[in-house]
Scaffold this active site. Structure first.
Site, PDB file in Angstrom:
ATOM      1  N   LYS A  13       0.834  -1.217   0.000  1.00  0.00           N
ATOM      2  CA  LYS A  13       0.000   0.000   0.000  1.00  0.00           C
ATOM      3  C   LYS A  13       0.862   1.257   0.000  1.00  0.00           C
ATOM      4  O   LYS A  13       0.650   2.160  -0.807  1.00  0.00           O
ATOM      5  CB  LYS A  13      -0.911   0.037   1.245  1.00  0.00           C
ATOM      6  N   ARG A  88      -9.360   0.555   9.239  1.00  0.00           N
ATOM      7  CA  ARG A  88      -8.808  -0.775   9.469  1.00  0.00           C
ATOM      8  C   ARG A  88      -9.794  -1.691  10.173  1.00  0.00           C
ATOM      9  O   ARG A  88      -9.475  -2.835  10.467  1.00  0.00           O
ATOM     10  CB  ARG A  88      -7.563  -0.658  10.335  1.00  0.00           C
ATOM     11  N   ARG A 127      11.742  -6.228   5.170  1.00  0.00           N
ATOM     12  CA  ARG A 127      11.590  -4.800   4.862  1.00  0.00           C
ATOM     13  C   ARG A 127      12.594  -3.926   5.620  1.00  0.00           C
ATOM     14  O   ARG A 127      12.787  -4.073   6.811  1.00  0.00           O
ATOM     15  CB  ARG A 127      10.156  -4.390   5.229  1.00  0.00           C
ATOM     16  N   ARG A 160      11.804  -1.458  10.816  1.00  0.00           N
ATOM     17  CA  ARG A 160      10.772  -0.891  11.669  1.00  0.00           C
ATOM     18  C   ARG A 160      10.637  -1.699  12.953  1.00  0.00           C
ATOM     19  O   ARG A 160      10.752  -2.917  12.923  1.00  0.00           O
ATOM     20  CB  ARG A 160       9.425  -0.938  10.927  1.00  0.00           C
ATOM     21  N   ARG A 171       0.024  -8.801  13.584  1.00  0.00           N
ATOM     22  CA  ARG A 171      -0.547  -7.796  12.673  1.00  0.00           C
ATOM     23  C   ARG A 171      -1.350  -8.484  11.560  1.00  0.00           C
ATOM     24  O   ARG A 171      -2.398  -7.999  11.140  1.00  0.00           O
ATOM     25  CB  ARG A 171       0.562  -6.927  12.074  1.00  0.00           C
TER      26      ARG A 171
END
Ligand code: AMP
Length: 214
Positions: A13, A88, A127, A160, A171
């Site tokens: 996204k 969400r 990531r 992160r 998550r």
């Protein structure tokens, strides 16, 4: 154009929204980015949000509603925006409606970036962000040259805080339980558009633009 981006954590996204922002002047509004900035600045709101974020849980609906209402009221959003990571859950989707009504706007589309769970896991655990250039990279998918370009520029590959395996698993669970019902919500509203979010980033972007008629 006013768009909601649906899709699991790691579905791309943020990456796709940034490209639409750069090329089409749409403002990318990421509640995750806004919350991380509040945490980094040590604001009261950041302190309230931090524990939920570290655990991979959702921050309370009233906190994110406040953030999103304030951001959408700013002038630059008049040219169009992409909501990246909001709503969400169903309550947030309901909350968004009066906020948009207040600013005299409505959604044009809700885009689902569809990606398999096992690919999501690799995307999230791999990531990294370059501390120097801000470029989003991935230790599994970026080329050695791209990764080296960051370190050669004097940057570090930063992970992160919530991209560790335990938080990631939570998550994804939160996504399945709370966010996935939004697919039916926006389908029923006649706004849902699905884009296959796997493979080459440029090809996904081309598909996205075609889907949106851009
Ligand atoms: P993201 O960068 O979108 O993956 O968001 C990172 C974290 O911020 C999430 O795991 C949540 O803890 C929090 N967050 C972001 N957006 C929302 C939202 N709309 N509602 C509740 N929590 C959110």
């Amino acid at each position: 154009m006013r768009i909601v981006f649906l899709g699991a954590p790691g579905s791309g996204k943020g990456t796709q929204a940034k490209r639409l922002m750069d090329e089409h002047g749409l403002v990318q509004i990421s509640t995750g980015d806004l919350l991380r900035a509040a945490v980094a600045a040590g604001t009261e709101l950041g302190l309230k949000a931090k524990a939920a974020m570290d655990a991979g849980e959702l921050v309370t609906d009233d906190i994110v509603l406040g953030i999103i209402a304030e951001r959408l009221a700013q002038d630059d959003c008049k040219a169009g925006f992409i909501l990246d990571g909001y709503p969400r859950n169903l309550q947030q989707a309901e909350d968004l409606q009066p906020v948009l009504k207040n600013i005299g706007q409505s959604l044009d589309a809700a885009v689902l970036l569809d990606v398999d769970m096992d690919i999501l896991m690799k995307r999230l655990t791999g990531r990294r962000t370059c501390s120097k250039t801000g470029k989003l990279l991935n230790v599994y998918f970026s080329s050695p040259e791209e990764l080296k370009a960051c370190t050669d520029a004097g940057g570090e590959l930063i992970q992160r805080a919530d991209d560790n395996e335990e938080t990631i698993a939570n998550r994804l669970k939160v996504y399945r339980e709370q966010t996935e019902p939004l697919i039916d919500f926006y389908r029923a509203a006649g706004l849902l558009k699905t884009v296959a979010g796997e493979g080459d980033i440029d090809a996904i972007y081309a598909q996205l633009k075609q889907t949106l008629g851009l």
